[in-house]
Scaffold this active site. Structure first.
Site: not given
Length: 733
Positions: A493, A580, A674
């Site tokens: 990547r 991390r 919604d």
């Protein structure tokens, strides 16, 4: 069941809270309580006053207890006659509403005690002997002022009835509460009979050493709380004519009973045999009047109840000052109306002021929201730090709004917990943290455009070097920039390939780059499959060998980091300077199927809540939502929930559930932008405006983020970061 009754199995016939009759009667009941303490018909006729204040007005307090039972306790009733339910409704297990009730009444009781503290001081209340014991008895049972006994009775009664419902079926609770009422009755209106039996007199003598009267939360309140809960639970509406005839007959019998036992038998006059049927028929009659809700009437009635003794003092005081004793004191009717009017004015003013000072903003919990448990965040930090090797520091990954948790507040809390290393994805995320006072290092894991390099310097941010060419562009900016070098060891990547040792070495020669660290990213550290473990170990080996080569070339790679959340949980012994940690910090894993070598005690930090906006009954063959993807095979009770895919709930969620009253309600039909729909047929006590849990725990049930992500074909990382800004974050500490 009545053939004309459309109530579903497990469903109450009282589907909403819009009981106009109950709201209006709250005010009348409050005025009846005022009558008990002002004797309004004394100057007219003593018998009339007896009937009105000592008999008729005694319906007021049971009415308020029944309202509490009706709305608060019906979901906890065990068992139901077959004639009422075709299937057994599931019990409510969530106690949130109970906790709110105890908190509300407890706070109200505390305020009321303070209001009447000056009156108690003036009357010499605190001069009596055995003061500590008296105060404890009064606070727990009697009330610290003559009318305040209702508040501790409500708290004790609700708690007591809840325990009964948890351990006994509905019929047994009804019988037990009736027995307690009978015991209380014999110490109240029928004490004259009891006092004639020596052993009974001795028994009640012991009771009266604990409390002054048996009209309390043990003997008096439970039967009416249970009646209210049972009426709501049964789902039966009585015909109006039956309610009227039953109320008239039982009221006549109540009056006859009260007059018959007055003076010769009574110790007090709160409890009567025929008070129970009167309340049963009266409450059913009031339920028939449904319409618009008048919440302000409930507030006004509460103020009238609390403040009316103070109003009595004021009316009497002003009457003496103005020389109006003849009208406002000795005329009992005028005195009563004056107290009622003044108390009502207090109530109206309170409602007005409450609205005036209330913030003119939408309710944070008005529709749907996110609750962030900061105690769980703290626990996760402690747990994860305990797994790290010595000298390895937790670097909190707070990108994507801290995985939907709110990056600013989460980072501030982490600062308080001693975390001063952060990772974000973008420059704007890093700048936002700095502008909000974040202390420590902030590493940008992604790309920053050259035109924005000035902000790296201005806000003291650390930029990732994504490859050698990008390193040269950073260097050409001409000012010192702090960086970490990203090394590609197999994920392909971002990062300079570990084999390009010459390019990596060249980065270290660039004069404007302050190299503080070097790192790589493990692509399958979450997997324990042999081939994935082999690949991860190869990545680890490539990283450390390259680091050694760079050191041999005289390059200082700075602080090293290779582990993410799964790197810590599956490869905890790697020696690095940072770990991390992202998704694990928030108490979840990426997938429900993931297995890790270390089972960390992680606690989910986030919960998602919404409300039921309405309930309705659908018939067999009715379809729900867009596309008619769900069709009812029989009559069902459904509910609309105020959250949808615009809020981040995946539209493709399959076999999903929502927690209602601590029980799972299946999501039916397509999820809308919604709203979404759920089937609540088998859950008792479901009403409009009820809070439901989309992600989180209610009672013993839990719907975790991993479950929803799995059923939506994604991972929790995506699910949590998609939670929209319409959902307000509420932080619980």
């Amino acid at each position: 069941m009545n053939k004309n009754d459309n109530t579903l199995p497990g469903q109450t016939a009282f589907p909403n809270k819009n009981y106009e009759g109950l709201d209006y009667f709250r005010i009348l009941a409050a005025f009846l309580i005022v009558a008990i303490h002002t004797f309004p018909l004394t100057s007219l006729n003593s018998t009339a006053d007896l009937v009105f204040t000592r008999i008729i007005a005694r319906i007021a307090v049971p009415f308020f207890f029944m309202i509490t039972g009706f709305f608060l306790l019906s979901g906890y009733v065990k068992g139901a006659p077959a004639s009422i339910y075709g299937s057994q409704p599931r019990l409510k297990t969530d106690t949130t509403s109970l906790k709110k009730f105890f908190s509300k009444i407890g706070n109200l009781y505390g305020i009321a005690i303070l209001i009447y503290l000056p009156v108690n001081l003036y009357s010499g209340y605190f001069n009596q002997s055995h003061l500590a014991v008296t105060v404890m008895r009064d606070v727990a049972f009697n009330g610290t002022f003559y009318h305040l006994w209702y508040l501790p009775a409500a708290i004790l009664g609700v708690g007591f009835v809840y325990v009964l419902f948890r351990n006994l079926n509905g019929k047994t609770v009804i019988l037990f509460s009736s027995l307690l009422y009978l015991i209380g009755l014999m110490g109240d209106s029928y004490y004259g009979i009891t006092a004639g039996v020596p052993w009974l007199k001795a028994f009640y003598g012991l009771l009266f050493q604990i409390f002054d009267y048996t009209r309390n939360g043990i003997f008096y309140a439970p039967v009416f709380l249970v009646m209210g809960a049972a009426i709501a639970h049964s789902g039966r509406k009585l015909p109006a004519n039956k309610c009227v005839y039953g109320l008239i007959i039982s009221t006549i019998l109540l009056i006859f009973e009260g007059i018959l036992i007055h003076q010769s038998v009574q110790r007090h006059d709160s409890m009567y045999i025929f008070l129970i049927p009167v309340m049963y028929y009266l409450f059913h009659l009031l339920l028939l009047r449904q319409g618009n809700r008048h919440k302000s009437l409930g507030t006004i009635s509460m103020v009238i109840y609390i403040i009316h003794p103070f109003a009595i003092i004021l009316v009497r005081g002003f009457a003496k000052i103005l020389g109006l004793e003849r009208f406002l004191i000795y005329n009992s009717i005028l005195h009563y109306f004056a107290v009622c009017i003044l108390s009502f004015i207090f109530g109206v003013v309170f409602v007005y002021l409450s609205r005036f000072f209330k913030k003119d903003n939408p309710d944070t919990k008005g529709r749907a929201w996110i609750e962030i448990n900061l105690k769980h965040l703290k626990a996760n930090v402690k747990e994860l730090c305990s797994l790290l090797p010595k000298d390895c520091t937790l670097m909190a990954v707070v990108k994507a709004n801290a995985y939907g948790h709110g990056d600013i507040r989460i980072s501030k809390e982490l600062n308080k917990l001693g975390v001063y290393s952060f990772a974000v994805a973008t420059l704007s995320e890093g700048v936002q943290l700095r502008k909000n006072g974040m202390k420590g290092e902030i590493l940008i894991l992604g790309y920053t455009h050259p035109q924005d390099f000035k902000y790296l310097v201005k806000y003291n941010l650390i930029q990732t070097v994504v490859d050698f060419e990008y390193a040269r562009i950073l260097n050409d900016y001409g000012k010192k920039i702090k960086v970490h070098i990203k090394m590609d060891t197999g994920m392909h990547r971002l990062g300079e390939n570990y084999n390009n040792i010459s390019n990596l070495e060249a980065v270290f020669q660039l004069e404007n780059l302050i190299i503080l660290g070097t790192y790589t990213h493990l692509s399958v550290s979450n997997s324990l499959l042999k081939e994935d473990i082999d690949f991860t170990r190869a990545q680890i080996e490539h990283f450390y060998k390259t680091i050694k080569r760079l050191k041999d070339l005289g390059c200082n790679p700075g602080k090293l980091h290779i582990q993410s959340s799964y790197g810590v949980l599956n490869y905890p012994k790697l020696h690095c300077d940072y770990a991390r940690i992202g998704i694990a910090l928030y108490g979840v894993l990426s997938s429900a199927n993931d297995r890790t070598r270390i089972s960390a005690d992680l606690k989910p930090v986030l919960a998602v809540k919404a409300r039921i906006v309405m309930t309705k009954t659908i018939d067999k063959g009715d379809a729900v939502s867009y596309g008619r993807m769900f069709t009812a095979s029989e009559s069902r009770k459904i509910a609309a929930v105020t959250i949808g895919y615009a809020d981040g709930i995946p539209r493709n969620l399959e076999d999903g559930y929502i927690l209602v009253n601590g029980q799972r309600a299946p999501v039916i039909g397509r999820i809308c932008m919604d709203q979404l729909m759920i089937d609540v047929t088998d859950i008792s006590g479901v009403e409009t405006d009820e809070i439901v849990t989309v992600i989180g725990r209610e009672g013993h049930e839990q719907i975790c983020a991993e479950e929803i992500a799995s059923k939506s074909g994604t991972i929790t990382n995506e699910l949590l970061t998609r939670l929209g800004n319409r959902l307000k974050r509420i932080y619980l500490s």
